[in-house]
Scaffold this active site. Structure first.
Site, PDB file in Angstrom:
ATOM      1  N   LEU A  57       1.098  -1.033  -0.076  1.00  0.00           N
ATOM      2  CA  LEU A  57      -0.584  -0.364   0.158  1.00  0.00           C
ATOM      3  C   LEU A  57       0.666   1.184  -0.108  1.00  0.00           C
ATOM      4  O   LEU A  57       1.719   1.320   1.282  1.00  0.00           O
ATOM      5  CB  LEU A  57      -0.919   0.469   0.955  1.00  0.00           C
ATOM      6  N   HIS A  58       0.962   2.423  -0.695  1.00  0.00           N
ATOM      7  CA  HIS A  58       1.056   3.274  -0.975  1.00  0.00           C
ATOM      8  C   HIS A  58       0.514   4.759  -1.529  1.00  0.00           C
ATOM      9  O   HIS A  58       1.005   5.395  -1.184  1.00  0.00           O
ATOM     10  CB  HIS A  58       2.794   3.061  -1.481  1.00  0.00           C
ATOM     11  N   ARG A  59      -0.325   4.184  -2.442  1.00  0.00           N
ATOM     12  CA  ARG A  59      -0.627   5.446  -3.249  1.00  0.00           C
ATOM     13  C   ARG A  59      -1.516   6.567  -2.183  1.00  0.00           C
ATOM     14  O   ARG A  59      -2.056   6.099  -1.097  1.00  0.00           O
ATOM     15  CB  ARG A  59      -1.967   5.267  -3.762  1.00  0.00           C
TER      16      ARG A  59
END
Length: 185
Positions: free
Chosen positions: A31-33
């Site tokens: 998860l990074h957005r």
């Protein structure tokens, strides 16, 4: 003709097909957005649903955490966070190894949607839309949005689906591109 990522995965397979000494009963999570991580309500919903699913399915979650995600996750109060095996960011080849050995890939990354498809791993995309609609069309991927029930239900659905899709990303793509360029120059 496809996408050169298919060639990258194949050509470099000796670099990423290492044996990971880990039980293969895990989901690989990234998860990074900003829409996922910077919105603390979305982040909390995602993490809570995955922890609950991990407990329910008795399946580990391996999560190489992005530095920004680590910072944001420390701001939310989550019970049982220890259920997620948070590790440092990993290399591209380690990521491919984790994906190949996982029960499923859970991500908000565009590139991992392609990689999971090529590796014949079901992908659950934690987003409302994708720039990889071909993966949705062939049923190698599903979008959950940020809904607790959808995340849990769609993970269950994808791990039980047959992996009979054909990758839309092609084979020997680089050679085909070179041949076409050569013929047209």
């Amino acid at each position: 003709v496809g996408n050169t990522i298919a060639d990258t995965i194949k050509v470099n397979s000796s670099k990423w097909k290492k044996k990971i000494k880990i039980n293969r009963n895990y989901f690989f999570l990234t998860l990074h957005r900003p829409e996922t991580v910077d919105n603390l309500k979305n982040l909390k919903t995602v993490i809570k649903s995955l922890i609950d699913l991990s407990i329910e399915l008795k399946t580990k979650i391996i999560f190489p955490i992005h530095p920004r995600t680590r910072k944001k996750i420390s701001k939310i109060n989550i019970n049982n966070l220890f259920r997620i095996n948070i590790i440092n960011p990993c290399s591209y080849f380690d990521s491919l190894t984790y994906q190949k050995n996982a029960k499923a890939v859970i991500t908000d990354s565009g590139g991992m949607q392609e990689e999971a498809c090529i590796l014949k791993k079901p992908c659950i995309t934690i987003r409302k839309n994708t720039e990889r609609p071909e993966t949705i069309k062939i049923k190698s991927n599903i979008l959950t949005g940020y809904n607790y029930k959808n995340i849990k239900n769609f993970v269950r659905k994808m791990i039980n689906n047959k992996r009979k899709w054909k990758s839309p990303y092609g084979k020997n793509v680089s050679n085909q591109i070179i041949r076409i360029l050569y013929q047209n120059l």
